[in-house]
Design a protein around this motif. Sequence first.
Motif, PDB file in Angstrom:
ATOM      1  N   GLN A 150       2.143  -4.085 -17.575  1.00 34.61           N
ATOM      2  CA  GLN A 150       1.878  -2.732 -17.314  1.00 34.61           C
ATOM      3  C   GLN A 150       1.067  -2.005 -17.591  1.00 34.61           C
ATOM      4  OE1 GLN A 150       3.686  -4.685 -19.094  1.00 34.61           O
ATOM      5  NE2 GLN A 150       5.153  -3.173 -20.347  1.00 34.61           N
ATOM      6  N   PHE A 151       0.465  -2.020 -18.408  1.00 37.18           N
ATOM      7  CA  PHE A 151      -0.674  -1.421 -19.983  1.00 37.18           C
ATOM      8  C   PHE A 151      -1.852  -0.957 -19.007  1.00 37.18           C
ATOM      9  CE2 PHE A 151       2.453  -2.874 -23.394  1.00 37.18           C
ATOM     10  CZ  PHE A 151       3.143  -2.122 -23.547  1.00 37.18           C
ATOM     11  N   ARG A 152      -1.979  -2.101 -18.216  1.00 40.69           N
ATOM     12  CA  ARG A 152      -3.704  -2.687 -17.946  1.00 40.69           C
ATOM     13  C   ARG A 152      -3.376  -1.692 -16.451  1.00 40.69           C
ATOM     14  NH1 ARG A 152      -2.639  -8.054 -19.555  1.00 40.69           N
ATOM     15  NH2 ARG A 152      -2.462  -8.819 -16.928  1.00 40.69           N
ATOM     16  N   ALA A 153      -2.470  -1.433 -15.801  1.00 32.45           N
ATOM     17  CA  ALA A 153      -2.210  -0.883 -14.457  1.00 32.45           C
ATOM     18  C   ALA A 153      -1.465  -0.011 -14.245  1.00 32.45           C
ATOM     19  CB  ALA A 153      -2.809  -1.423 -13.009  1.00 32.45           C
ATOM     20  N   PRO A 154      -1.841   1.288 -14.874  1.00 29.85           N
ATOM     21  CA  PRO A 154      -0.718   2.445 -15.263  1.00 29.85           C
ATOM     22  C   PRO A 154      -0.802   3.304 -13.453  1.00 29.85           C
ATOM     23  CG  PRO A 154      -2.027   3.143 -16.550  1.00 29.85           C
ATOM     24  CD  PRO A 154      -2.867   1.948 -15.976  1.00 29.85           C
ATOM     25  N   PRO A 155       0.001   3.704 -12.979  1.00 30.19           N
ATOM     26  CA  PRO A 155      -0.112   3.841 -11.295  1.00 30.19           C
ATOM     27  C   PRO A 155      -1.415   4.944 -11.027  1.00 30.19           C
ATOM     28  CG  PRO A 155       1.547   4.534 -11.736  1.00 30.19           C
ATOM     29  CD  PRO A 155       1.774   3.957 -13.031  1.00 30.19           C
ATOM     30  N   GLY A 156      -2.571   5.118 -10.106  1.00 32.22           N
ATOM     31  CA  GLY A 156      -3.441   5.886 -10.283  1.00 32.22           C
ATOM     32  C   GLY A 156      -4.827   6.045 -11.137  1.00 32.22           C
ATOM     33  N   TYR A 157      -4.337   5.189 -12.474  1.00 32.75           N
ATOM     34  CA  TYR A 157      -5.877   4.231 -12.503  1.00 32.75           C
ATOM     35  C   TYR A 157      -6.832   3.606 -11.917  1.00 32.75           C
ATOM     36  CZ  TYR A 157      -9.162   2.819 -16.106  1.00 32.75           C
ATOM     37  OH  TYR A 157     -10.473   2.797 -16.791  1.00 32.75           O
ATOM     38  N   VAL A 158      -6.367   2.477 -11.376  1.00 32.27           N
ATOM     39  CA  VAL A 158      -7.400   1.867 -10.374  1.00 32.27           C
ATOM     40  C   VAL A 158      -7.044   2.131  -9.035  1.00 32.27           C
ATOM     41  CG1 VAL A 158      -7.561  -0.353 -11.601  1.00 32.27           C
ATOM     42  CG2 VAL A 158      -5.686   0.326 -10.462  1.00 32.27           C
ATOM     43  N   GLU A 159      -8.334   1.867  -7.630  1.00 32.84           N
ATOM     44  CA  GLU A 159      -7.987   1.913  -6.489  1.00 32.84           C
ATOM     45  C   GLU A 159      -7.257   1.900  -6.398  1.00 32.84           C
ATOM     46  OE1 GLU A 159     -10.596   0.992  -8.040  1.00 32.84           O
ATOM     47  OE2 GLU A 159     -12.442   0.940  -7.234  1.00 32.84           O
ATOM     48  N   THR A 160      -6.409   2.853  -4.866  1.00 29.57           N
ATOM     49  CA  THR A 160      -5.148   2.467  -4.543  1.00 29.57           C
ATOM     50  C   THR A 160      -5.383   1.286  -3.795  1.00 29.57           C
ATOM     51  OG1 THR A 160      -4.842   4.538  -3.592  1.00 29.57           O
ATOM     52  CG2 THR A 160      -3.245   2.978  -3.036  1.00 29.57           C
ATOM     53  N   ASN A 161      -5.669   0.523  -3.350  1.00 29.61           N
ATOM     54  CA  ASN A 161      -5.806  -1.164  -2.428  1.00 29.61           C
ATOM     55  C   ASN A 161      -5.618  -1.798  -4.300  1.00 29.61           C
ATOM     56  OD1 ASN A 161      -8.504  -0.203  -3.086  1.00 29.61           O
ATOM     57  ND2 ASN A 161      -9.327  -1.788  -1.818  1.00 29.61           N
ATOM     58  N   LEU A 162      -6.397  -1.904  -4.890  1.00 28.53           N
ATOM     59  CA  LEU A 162      -6.494  -2.665  -6.096  1.00 28.53           C
ATOM     60  C   LEU A 162      -4.897  -2.365  -6.788  1.00 28.53           C
ATOM     61  CD1 LEU A 162      -9.831  -3.006  -8.027  1.00 28.53           C
ATOM     62  CD2 LEU A 162      -8.656  -4.086  -7.144  1.00 28.53           C
ATOM     63  N   TYR A 163      -4.703  -1.429  -6.824  1.00 26.53           N
ATOM     64  CA  TYR A 163      -2.859  -1.083  -7.444  1.00 26.53           C
ATOM     65  C   TYR A 163      -1.854  -1.464  -6.618  1.00 26.53           C
ATOM     66  CZ  TYR A 163       0.717   1.666  -9.448  1.00 26.53           C
ATOM     67  OH  TYR A 163       2.333   1.639  -9.944  1.00 26.53           O
ATOM     68  N   ALA A 164      -2.143  -1.852  -4.905  1.00 25.28           N
ATOM     69  CA  ALA A 164      -1.103  -2.212  -4.502  1.00 25.28           C
ATOM     70  C   ALA A 164      -1.045  -3.752  -4.311  1.00 25.28           C
ATOM     71  CB  ALA A 164      -1.782  -1.765  -2.604  1.00 25.28           C
ATOM     72  N   ASN A 165      -2.522  -4.589  -4.619  1.00 25.07           N
ATOM     73  CA  ASN A 165      -2.448  -5.612  -4.497  1.00 25.07           C
ATOM     74  C   ASN A 165      -2.250  -5.913  -6.524  1.00 25.07           C
ATOM     75  OD1 ASN A 165      -3.767  -6.068  -2.356  1.00 25.07           O
ATOM     76  ND2 ASN A 165      -5.555  -6.442  -3.416  1.00 25.07           N
ATOM     77  N   PHE A 166      -2.424  -4.989  -7.247  1.00 25.98           N
ATOM     78  CA  PHE A 166      -1.489  -5.836  -8.771  1.00 25.98           C
ATOM     79  C   PHE A 166       0.049  -5.730  -8.505  1.00 25.98           C
ATOM     80  CE2 PHE A 166       0.539  -3.671 -12.583  1.00 25.98           C
ATOM     81  CZ  PHE A 166      -0.416  -4.923 -13.253  1.00 25.98           C
ATOM     82  N   LEU A 167       0.548  -4.746  -7.914  1.00 27.64           N
ATOM     83  CA  LEU A 167       2.107  -4.516  -7.124  1.00 27.64           C
ATOM     84  C   LEU A 167       2.331  -5.777  -6.706  1.00 27.64           C
ATOM     85  CD1 LEU A 167       2.786  -0.713  -6.271  1.00 27.64           C
ATOM     86  CD2 LEU A 167       3.310  -1.878  -8.813  1.00 27.64           C
ATOM     87  N   SER A 168       1.596  -6.261  -5.662  1.00 24.89           N
ATOM     88  CA  SER A 168       2.523  -7.582  -5.127  1.00 24.89           C
ATOM     89  C   SER A 168       1.989  -8.445  -6.324  1.00 24.89           C
ATOM     90  CB  SER A 168       2.308  -7.368  -3.520  1.00 24.89           C
ATOM     91  OG  SER A 168       0.507  -7.187  -3.271  1.00 24.89           O
ATOM     92  N   GLY A 169       1.461  -8.812  -6.718  1.00 22.05           N
ATOM     93  CA  GLY A 169       0.578 -10.022  -8.166  1.00 22.05           C
ATOM     94  C   GLY A 169      -0.526 -10.771  -7.630  1.00 22.05           C
ATOM     95  N   LYS A 170      -1.443  -9.840  -6.419  1.00 22.11           N
ATOM     96  CA  LYS A 170      -2.242  -9.808  -5.696  1.00 22.11           C
ATOM     97  C   LYS A 170      -3.387 -10.086  -6.992  1.00 22.11           C
ATOM     98  CE  LYS A 170      -1.219 -10.583  -1.346  1.00 22.11           C
ATOM     99  NZ  LYS A 170      -0.861  -9.013  -0.562  1.00 22.11           N
ATOM    100  N   LEU A 194       0.576  -1.364  -0.341  1.00 20.56           N
ATOM    101  CA  LEU A 194       0.441  -0.265   0.164  1.00 20.56           C
ATOM    102  C   LEU A 194       0.731   1.606   0.144  1.00 20.56           C
ATOM    103  CD1 LEU A 194      -3.048   0.109   0.177  1.00 20.56           C
ATOM    104  CD2 LEU A 194      -2.941   1.049   2.598  1.00 20.56           C
ATOM    105  N   ASP A 195       1.911   0.836   0.272  1.00 20.74           N
ATOM    106  CA  ASP A 195       2.665   2.418   0.743  1.00 20.74           C
ATOM    107  C   ASP A 195       3.490   2.860  -0.738  1.00 20.74           C
ATOM    108  OD1 ASP A 195       2.702   3.524   3.607  1.00 20.74           O
ATOM    109  OD2 ASP A 195       4.784   2.681   4.024  1.00 20.74           O
ATOM    110  N   GLU A 196       3.727   1.655  -0.926  1.00 20.49           N
ATOM    111  CA  GLU A 196       4.021   1.888  -2.157  1.00 20.49           C
ATOM    112  C   GLU A 196       3.362   2.285  -3.318  1.00 20.49           C
ATOM    113  OE1 GLU A 196       7.688   0.794  -3.554  1.00 20.49           O
ATOM    114  OE2 GLU A 196       7.889   0.833  -5.472  1.00 20.49           O
ATOM    115  N   ALA A 197       2.210   1.907  -3.391  1.00 22.85           N
ATOM    116  CA  ALA A 197       1.141   1.753  -4.374  1.00 22.85           C
ATOM    117  C   ALA A 197       0.879   3.583  -4.219  1.00 22.85           C
ATOM    118  CB  ALA A 197      -0.072   1.105  -4.289  1.00 22.85           C
ATOM    119  N   ARG A 198       0.700   3.887  -3.270  1.00 21.19           N
ATOM    120  CA  ARG A 198       0.943   6.138  -3.028  1.00 21.19           C
ATOM    121  C   ARG A 198       2.067   6.121  -3.340  1.00 21.19           C
ATOM    122  NH1 ARG A 198      -1.199   4.098   2.653  1.00 21.19           N
ATOM    123  NH2 ARG A 198      -3.701   4.179   2.418  1.00 21.19           N
TER     124      ARG A 198
END
Lengths: 271, 434
Positions: free
Chosen positions: B280-300, A182-186
């Motif tokens: 990476q084309f599917r989720a540029p930062p800020g496009y989806v909600e922050t918690n979804l983006y966090a899950n995207f980064l961690s592969g969930k 979440l920190d990384e995402a923000r």
Amino acid sequence: MPVKKSSGRRSPKARTTKKTYNLQEAKIVVETKGSGKPLLLLHSEDRYERDADFVEELAKKYRVIMPMMPGFNGSTLPDSIRTIEDMSYLYLDLLDALKLQDVSVMGFSVGGWLACEIATKNDARLKKLILVDPVGIKNRGAYDRDIEDIYYNQFAVVKKLKFHDIKKDSRVLIEMSDAEALDEARARESTARLCWDPYFHNPSLRYRLNRIKLKTLLIWGKNDGIVKPAYGRGYSKKIPGSKMVAIAKAGHFPHVEQPEEFMQHVRAFLR
Amino acid sequence: MEFYHFTEFAWPFLPPDDEFTSMRVNLPNEVYDPTIGADWFNMCLDQHLLADELGINCMINEHHQTATCLNSAAPLSVAIAARQTKNARICILGNPSANLRDPIRNAEEMAMIDNISHGRLECGFVRGVPYELFSSNCNPTETSERLWESIALMQKAWTTNDGPFNYEGRWVHKRQVNVWPRPYQAPHMPIWMTGGSDVNHATRSVENGFTFTMFLTPTEGMKKMFTGVRDNLKKKGLPKPADDLFAFMPLVAVGETEEEALKFVKQVFWYVTNNKSEPQFRAPPGYVETNLYANFLSGKFSGGRTDAIRSKGMEYFRENGVAVYGTPDQVVTQLKKMYKEIGGFGNLIAMLHSGDMPYKDVAKSMTLFAKEVVPQLKDLGTVSSKVGMLKDRGRPIQASKFKGRTDALEAARAKSGVTVRSPKKSRRSKKRAA
């Protein structure tokens, strides 16, 4: 996010104090460690500096003041701040609030850009400037890609562009806890908000870098694939009297990949 | 229920799958061959004429830098349909207003099309899929705000009929807004919106009187979203939205036999099997909600339909309601069941064409759909009484300040011989007129 330390040689960590400042529309968290002459550290968008060993070492001699950029690690990013230039006025307010005098500034990547935005506006409180692989200007023509596109490239490619040796990057996305993710995402969202377009630069900045009268050192990773050393030389040319050193076997974060050589340059310059 | 035909103007003649990584953003345009493409464009445009002849409507969309959709400027295809069709409602779904960045130009285009079609435009807006942020360079963290700001400004421009107004907002500054022509439909054309999993966005859309549309979503997800909207509006004490404020688009194929339908749907299914992209084309930062983006980064979270889902068979998609196919009676049964399970919707957009499906096949599938499926379903669903905010339904529009205007217009009509045409109206506008 915690960065794994590479070796066991560790002296006890300097104590970090945290204070929040209400400035303009934002809340800015400032972390301070060590004592001595003030040294302002403007972290990169990737925040490797936050608990790096070299900061511990600096803290033995300096009061290292590290504001968290708006949108990062508890600092808020209000609607009124749309650009790094907007942010620089907030930081000028912060320098006043901290009553800093003769403070040297170290800026990394976007933090280096921010340092230039500050120094071109008002350097009354500043002493020396260290820029580490800064972004923020455009050197070449419209069709030239001065700054590699971190959003377009696959994550694995971006990592290779940022690091000479990707094993030196201790951050593994899929191993992050939910809170770290979440920190990384923000942090990534805040970076995109400020740097998507114009892409990691302010088109006007290069025309006023001449206003920087501080003694300035640019430190560059020879294998930086995001902004190449030639970009650094172009940057250096615009800042009167500035000097640039390049560190071999290092990418966009020479302080992470070659901390000892990095610190030699820093020590010699700040002396 | 209103029925819309949809083709996405796909470019199906691709290199071998292992020679490219993404259909979108970075596929070189040398893959497109204009000597075939020119015919391909016209074949797709012909489908709009056929839909019109068959008594159904058309939906037209746009995407950028992609072989999934050659229609990179939807208003152009919509304008052609406006001129060439006679009765069909034409739905643009939609204008990517955030990425276009000039809402007033957009308002002018839509108003022109509404006039040329004698009021047959259904005007949709989209935030744009994440891939579009690479072609538009629009900041992903701003698109949502820009979209809502643009729509509000366009509505204001269409409904301000007494001269220029000033607008200095967050993203758009215009000091003298006075859009000519004004729309044919009053107060303006019905507005549509699209969305994914964000129920607050969907609620806001319907609350504003916009038809909320979802694409290729399993029945369970549709139900969750549409029920979520209805519940939210109830909590806010607003009137119950009619079914025509909800739209759904599945893949559709109708054959004389189930075998024929299967042959057709496999061609439409091209869209699902070929729609690959780099993650990476599917989720540029800020496009989806922050918690979804966090899950995207961690592969969930994959950022969209994964390769694993895309590779599932047709039957899987038929069962979850993403694909509707069979004989006319089978299709009627499946759609009635979906209507009930989802909890009601008033617009069905049928993606009847995709991939390299030839005209004769899509024409047959469309004809069976229009002649044998639509008549059995057209009475499904409730209809709104007026365009506009849910809370304002039923308020009269204001009269013109130009007192001599009616006489001047009557004189102009007599002189030019122009007659007032009454096009086929949607059931909604019929009811509005009544």
